[in-house]
Structure formats: C-alpha cells, structure tokens
Design an enzyme around this catalytic site. Structure first.
Site, PDB file in Angstrom:
ATOM      1  CD  GLU A  48      43.890  34.597  38.273  1.00 23.72           C
ATOM      2  OE1 GLU A  48      44.087  34.156  39.412  1.00 23.72           O
ATOM      3  OE2 GLU A  48      43.217  35.618  38.062  1.00 23.72           O
ATOM      4  CD  GLU A 107      29.652  41.926  43.240  1.00 26.38           C
ATOM      5  OE1 GLU A 107      28.582  42.021  43.806  1.00 26.38           O
ATOM      6  OE2 GLU A 107      29.768  41.445  42.071  1.00 26.38           O
ATOM      7  CB  VAL A 131      43.446  42.316  44.334  1.00 23.12           C
ATOM      8  CG1 VAL A 131      42.106  42.662  44.953  1.00 23.12           C
ATOM      9  CG2 VAL A 131      43.260  41.742  42.930  1.00 23.12           C
ATOM     10  N   GLY A 180      42.302  43.958  37.081  1.00 24.97           N
ATOM     11  CA  GLY A 180      43.132  45.100  37.457  1.00 24.97           C
ATOM     12  C   GLY A 180      42.901  45.468  38.907  1.00 24.97           C
ATOM     13  CE  LYS A 201      40.034  34.648  39.505  1.00 24.40           C
ATOM     14  NZ  LYS A 201      40.385  35.984  39.184  1.00 24.40           N
ATOM     15  N   GLY A 232      35.499  41.343  37.923  1.00 25.42           N
ATOM     16  CA  GLY A 232      36.285  42.481  38.427  1.00 25.42           C
ATOM     17  C   GLY A 232      35.394  43.482  39.142  1.00 25.42           C
ATOM     18  CG  ASP A 255      40.087  33.374  35.881  1.00 23.44           C
ATOM     19  OD1 ASP A 255      40.228  33.386  37.116  1.00 23.44           O
ATOM     20  OD2 ASP A 255      39.552  34.304  35.245  1.00 23.44           O
ATOM     21  CE  LYS A 269      37.266  35.760  36.745  1.00 21.43           C
ATOM     22  NZ  LYS A 269      38.117  36.418  35.750  1.00 21.43           N
ATOM     23  N   GLY A 324      48.919  43.576  35.263  1.00 21.61           N
ATOM     24  CA  GLY A 324      48.348  42.987  36.485  1.00 21.61           C
ATOM     25  C   GLY A 324      47.013  42.281  36.261  1.00 21.61           C
TER      26      GLY A 324
HETATM   27  P1  NAP Z   1      49.220  38.808  43.188  1.00 12.73           P
HETATM   28  O1  NAP Z   1      49.500  40.128  42.579  1.00 12.73           O
HETATM   29  O2  NAP Z   1      50.037  37.636  42.783  1.00 12.73           O
HETATM   30  O3  NAP Z   1      49.317  38.988  44.788  1.00 12.73           O
HETATM   31  C1  NAP Z   1      49.271  37.908  45.666  1.00 12.73           C
HETATM   32  C2  NAP Z   1      49.655  38.386  47.068  1.00 12.73           C
HETATM   33  O4  NAP Z   1      49.572  37.295  47.967  1.00 12.73           O
HETATM   34  C3  NAP Z   1      51.094  38.923  47.165  1.00 12.73           C
HETATM   35  O5  NAP Z   1      51.136  40.049  47.997  1.00 12.73           O
HETATM   36  C4  NAP Z   1      51.878  37.767  47.807  1.00 12.73           C
HETATM   37  O6  NAP Z   1      52.927  38.180  48.641  1.00 12.73           O
HETATM   38  C5  NAP Z   1      50.805  37.143  48.679  1.00 12.73           C
HETATM   39  N1  NAP Z   1      51.065  35.723  48.878  1.00 12.73           N
HETATM   40  C6  NAP Z   1      51.145  34.745  47.936  1.00 12.73           C
HETATM   41  N2  NAP Z   1      51.393  33.553  48.510  1.00 12.73           N
HETATM   42  C7  NAP Z   1      51.492  33.791  49.843  1.00 12.73           C
HETATM   43  C8  NAP Z   1      51.756  32.975  50.976  1.00 12.73           C
HETATM   44  N3  NAP Z   1      51.982  31.654  50.843  1.00 12.73           N
HETATM   45  N4  NAP Z   1      51.755  33.541  52.198  1.00 12.73           N
HETATM   46  C9  NAP Z   1      51.547  34.874  52.332  1.00 12.73           C
HETATM   47  N5  NAP Z   1      51.295  35.708  51.304  1.00 12.73           N
HETATM   48  C10 NAP Z   1      51.267  35.168  50.072  1.00 12.73           C
HETATM   49  O7  NAP Z   1      47.709  38.397  42.967  1.00 12.73           O
HETATM   50  P2  NAP Z   1      46.476  39.354  42.609  1.00 12.73           P
HETATM   51  O8  NAP Z   1      46.467  39.622  41.146  1.00 12.73           O
HETATM   52  O9  NAP Z   1      46.427  40.480  43.560  1.00 12.73           O
HETATM   53  O10 NAP Z   1      45.257  38.335  42.860  1.00 12.73           O
HETATM   54  C11 NAP Z   1      44.850  38.004  44.162  1.00 12.73           C
HETATM   55  C12 NAP Z   1      43.532  37.240  44.099  1.00 12.73           C
HETATM   56  O11 NAP Z   1      42.545  38.052  43.473  1.00 12.73           O
HETATM   57  C13 NAP Z   1      43.572  35.957  43.252  1.00 12.73           C
HETATM   58  O12 NAP Z   1      42.679  35.024  43.807  1.00 12.73           O
HETATM   59  C14 NAP Z   1      43.062  36.410  41.897  1.00 12.73           C
HETATM   60  O13 NAP Z   1      42.480  35.363  41.163  1.00 12.73           O
HETATM   61  C15 NAP Z   1      41.993  37.398  42.327  1.00 12.73           C
HETATM   62  N6  NAP Z   1      41.678  38.427  41.353  1.00 12.73           N
HETATM   63  C16 NAP Z   1      42.636  39.105  40.718  1.00 12.73           C
HETATM   64  C17 NAP Z   1      42.295  40.107  39.824  1.00 12.73           C
HETATM   65  C18 NAP Z   1      43.337  40.889  39.072  1.00 12.73           C
HETATM   66  O14 NAP Z   1      42.955  41.661  38.183  1.00 12.73           O
HETATM   67  N7  NAP Z   1      44.602  40.763  39.388  1.00 12.73           N
HETATM   68  C19 NAP Z   1      40.947  40.385  39.583  1.00 12.73           C
HETATM   69  C20 NAP Z   1      39.958  39.649  40.256  1.00 12.73           C
HETATM   70  C21 NAP Z   1      40.329  38.667  41.146  1.00 12.73           C
HETATM   71  P3  NAP Z   1      54.241  38.932  48.065  1.00 12.73           P
HETATM   72  O15 NAP Z   1      53.727  40.270  47.579  1.00 12.73           O
HETATM   73  O16 NAP Z   1      55.134  39.048  49.238  1.00 12.73           O
HETATM   74  O17 NAP Z   1      54.748  38.074  46.947  1.00 12.73           O
HETATM   75  N1  HSE Z   2      43.082  36.886  35.655  1.00 15.04           N
HETATM   76  C1  HSE Z   2      41.748  37.347  35.754  1.00 15.04           C
HETATM   77  C2  HSE Z   2      41.299  37.882  34.408  1.00 15.04           C
HETATM   78  C3  HSE Z   2      41.639  38.426  36.803  1.00 15.04           C
HETATM   79  O1  HSE Z   2      42.171  38.143  33.564  1.00 15.04           O
HETATM   80  O2  HSE Z   2      40.108  38.030  34.186  1.00 15.04           O
HETATM   81  C4  HSE Z   2      40.222  38.888  37.053  1.00 15.04           C
HETATM   82  O3  HSE Z   2      39.478  37.877  37.665  1.00 15.04           O
END
Ligand code: NAP
Ligand code: HSE
Length: 423
Positions: free
Chosen positions: A188, A127, A14, A300, A103, A132, A199, A203, A185
């Site tokens: 979680e 939001e 993200v 995504g 969330k 997403g 999850d 939500k 991507g």
């Molecule tokens: P991700 O790809 O695992 O990225 C997490 C980021 O946080 C990485 O850059 C990581 O650093 C950093 N991080 C983790 N622990 C840390 C710490 N202790 N100190 C400093 N930095 C730290 O996760 P994501 O998929 O982007 O998701 C992020 C959030 O958005 C989550 O709450 C997820 O539920 C939510 N979300 C995700 C999506 C999706 O489609 N992926 C959609 C909606 C909401 P490094 O890069 O150095 O490892």
């Molecule tokens: N892991 C979550 C999903 C990311 O698959 O819906 C979006 O919130």
C-alpha cells in the site's frame, strides 16, 4: 458491439495495469462480451510523472473533468479515504456504476456506499478489493450463494506473505523484504497498513460480511501484524515442522464470530502452508460444497487489473456486479478461540529465568508441550526461551504474555503465535 466508456480515477500500479490490459485484450473482450471498452479520462495527481503506455491526452488533475464526458463506469483506484470517498459518492450521485479496488474505503463505509448505490439504482463492483486476481468475491456472492459458509481461512495480504517467504527461505531482513515488495508494487502507499495487518483485516471484514451476512463494522476483526517476527521464529518454526504465515480466519460460531488476522504457525501439510511470495489463498468451507481453496496472485498491477476488468465487463454486459449484503443484524460478540500456541520470550542469561517463565505460564494453567532455550553468557540481548503450549484460549495467552512481558529478565516484547490446524 456496444461502446462503454470508463473514467479512471488513479493511474498507479493498478490503474496502469488496467490501461495495459484493456489495450492488450480489447478485441478478445469485444468478441467475448460484445463491448468495446474506451477510457475517456484518467485522474492523477501529477501530470508530469512518467507513465509509459498511457495516452497523456487523457490525463487530468480535475475530478469533475474525469467523471464528465458521459462515462458509463467510474473506476476508483486511488486508494485511501480522502478524496476516494467523495469521488465515489459523486459518481454514484451522478448515476454512474462504480468499480473499486479500495478495501480500506469499503471497510470504512461500505454499507453507506452500497445503500447510496441501491438508491441511485447503480452498482458497485469490488472484486479487486480482496485476493487480487482471485475471483473470490464473485465465488461467494454467486457460485457459493446456496451454501451456509462455516469457515474462511486465508492468506489475504500479498506484501506480508512476500516478506515472510523471503525471510524464511532466503534469510532476508524484514526491511529488505519489505523494500522488494514495495518495488514490485504490492505494498500500500502506506506499507504500515500491510505489515500491521490492517489491510488483511479490511479484506476479512469484506469477505466475512459476504460469507456470514452479518453486520461488521470497523474494529470487528482482531488484527495483528508481522513486525515482531524474528529470524529465530522462522528457525524455530522450521525445526518444529511448521511454516509461518499471516492468516485471516473467519468462523461463524452461531452466537459469536471468530474474526482475526495474525501471524500463525501452520503444519507443513496445511493447505495454505505452500502459498509463497505475493500469492494469496482462501480456503472456504460451505455446508454443501465442503472445502474449496482459491489460490492465485493476490497483489500487483496485472492480477488486480484482471479483477477490476471482470467487474467492468459484468456491468457492461448485464448492469450487475457482485452484491454486498447490507447488514441488518446486530454485530456478533467476538469469540475467544482456543488453539495450541508458540511463544518466544527474549531474556537475559540469569539463574532461574526458564523457571520464572514456566511458572508464570503454569499460573495461567498454560501447559507446555515443548521447550528450548538459548542463553548466551555476557550477551544480554541474544537469549530466548521458546515454548510450544497445549491448547489454551486467546484471552488467557494474552494475559500470561502481558504478565511475563513485565518481568525484569525480559529484554524485548514476547512473540505469541497460534498454531492453526485445518479442522
Ligand atoms: P498507487 O500506485 O499509489 O496509485 C494511486 C494513484 O492514484 C496514482 O496514479 C496517483 O496519482 C492517484 N492519486 C492519489 N491521490 C490522488 C488525488 N488526491 N487526486 C488524484 N489522484 C490521486 O496505488 P495502487 O497500488 O495502484 O492502489 C490503488 C488502489 O488499489 C488502492 O485502494 C489499493 O489498496 C488497491 N489495490 C492495490 C493492489 C496492488 O497490488 N497494488 C491490489 C489490490 C488492490 P499520481 O500517479 O499522479 O501520483
Ligand atoms: N497491499 C496489498 C497486498 C495489495 O499486499 O496484499 C493487494 O490488495
């Protein structure tokens, strides 16, 4: 054009999506909303990681350094509770607006964080925490604010929907479909949160809090995941004219709330039956507006960044974001919904096995509308009895299944899915 600075906490799927989106649409955003967005610092864990398109001079592993430099908004896209909660609290205490996609954090301690934000006269935008890229939080908190919301029915987890689509349409194994979702991507950091339904439960808790204005603590949503589903369930569903989807249902029944997340059979003409891959959809029913379906990419980097950016722009323009109603009522009693049901019982090939199951269901006054069985002589692990039953209460179905699960003819855990019609 006024400049607004962003401290970005996290630069994974993200976070990187946000960096790219701001870069790509910088002039469009400035033209439309009169704000020039600048990222001042980016907090990560690992400075050495490859992050194409990200200015490495902005990276830091020091949270204090990330939030200093006079950032106007702190964007938390780290995920999980620790250190996310502490960092969000510190940002609020420092008088910064916060935008989060987390969330899990909001489901765990949303009311405390919103209270803290209100005391500090700052806002929390969330939001991206549900659906997403679909602007459903904003729709509920402003576009539909004049409606009494009677029902939410949604597909809220992109990973589960992706897995179910790939298993049903391409015959992929559960493990391969999950690996694909992780590689894209969607999942979680701990994919158990997706596939066990947690999850989607988080939500639904957020959406239902907004929609019904009720006190919803941890555990207010009954949650079931998709691990137990088998190729046979997809075949049986298709044969009977259904598709399997992982559903989140919220209904305000007056005294009680029906809040649940579970796999379900949907008739092929159900408005959510055609939602495929990582797409999400949310069907809302308001007393004035009637039914509306919001549909779009639910997971995504780019779609989620779109939602995060909408909050940043709102905060920059007006200093406002969507508001989460701080609950002031007692939690409602959970409901015991009634629906038609599908059961699959994995069994050995033994005389009377179908009768045993039918009798056990009958003892709980569960009436069968359709039954089929495959019993393979000499192959103990390949038999199953599949049943469609007339409407019965969830609690009754659970009791019957628990009792049948203890029969010595069973070779595995039974599967029980409700059939959700759109009424
Ligand atoms: P991700 O790809 O695992 O990225 C997490 C980021 O946080 C990485 O850059 C990581 O650093 C950093 N991080 C983790 N622990 C840390 C710490 N202790 N100190 C400093 N930095 C730290 O996760 P994501 O998929 O982007 O998701 C992020 C959030 O958005 C989550 O709450 C997820 O539920 C939510 N979300 C995700 C999506 C999706 O489609 N992926 C959609 C909606 C909401 P490094 O890069 O150095 O490892
Ligand atoms: N892991 C979550 C999903 C990311 O698959 O819906 C979006 O919130």
């Amino acid at each position: 054009v006024k400049t607004r600075t962003i401290a970005l906490l996290g630069c994974g799927t993200v976070g990187r999506g946000l960096v790219e989106l701001i870069e790509r649409n910088r002039s469009l955003i400035a033209e439309r909303s009169g704000v020039d967005l600048r990222i001042s610092k980016i907090l990560v864990r690992d400075l050495a990681k490859e992050r194409g398109g990200v200015d490495r001079s902005l990276l830091t592993v020091c949270p204090e350094e990330a939030v200093a430099n006079g950032a106007d908004v702190v964007v938390e896209v780290i995920g999980g509770l620790d250190p996310a909660r502490r960092l969000v609290e510190d940002a609020l205490d420092a008088g910064k607006h916060v935008v989060t996609a987390n969330k899990a954090l909001l489901a765990d301690c949303g009311p405390e964080l919103f209270r803290r934000a209100a005391e500090r006269r700052v806002r929390i935008g969330f939001e991206a925490s549900v659906g997403g890229g679909i602007p459903v939080v904003r729709a509920l908190s402003s576009g539909l604010a004049g409606n009494r919301i009677e029902r939410i029915c949604g597909i809220l987890n992109g990973t589960c929907n992706y897995i179910l689509t790939r298993m049903a349409e391409e015959g992929l194994s559960f493990e391969s479909a999950l690996s694909e979702a992780q590689a894209k991507g969607f999942a979680e950091a701990d994919p158990a949160l997706d596939i066990d339904g947690t999850d989607a439960g988080h939500k639904l808790q957020i959406l239902a809090g907004l929609a019904f204005g009720r006190s919803l603590g941890r555990g207010s949503v009954r949650v079931e995941g998709i691990r137990a589903l088998d190729r046979e369930d997809f075949e049986a569903a298709a044969y009977l004219g259904f598709v399997i989807r992982h559903l989140a249902v919220g209904r305000d029944l007056g005294g009680a709330l029906d809040l649940r997340v579970h796999p379900a059979l949907l008739p092929k003409d159900h408005p959510l039956a055609h939602i495929r891959h990582e797409n999400n959809a949310i069907l809302l029913k308001g007393d004035a507006v009637g039914e509306m379906v919001f549909h779009g990419r639910g997971a995504g980097g780019a779609p989620t960044a779109s939602a995060v950016l909408s909050d940043i722009i709102d905060l920059a323009r007006h200093g406002t974001g969507p508001a989460l109603r701080i609950p002031d009522s007692e939690p409602a009693e959970p409901a015991d919904p009634e629906s038609e049901r599908y059961f699959r019982f994995p069994v050995i090939d033994a005389p009377g096995v179908i009768g045993l199951i039918a009798t056990a269901l009958g003892n709980h006054r569960i009436s069968i509308s359709h039954a089929s069985a495959t019993l393979v002589s000499g192959k103990a692990d390949q038999g199953s009895v599949r049943i469609l039953a007339h409407a019965c209460r969830a609690s009754v179905a659970r009791k019957a299944v628990d009792e049948i699960a203890r029969l010595p003819v069973l070779t595995g855990r039974p599967v029980a899915l409700s059939i959700e019609s759109n009424d």
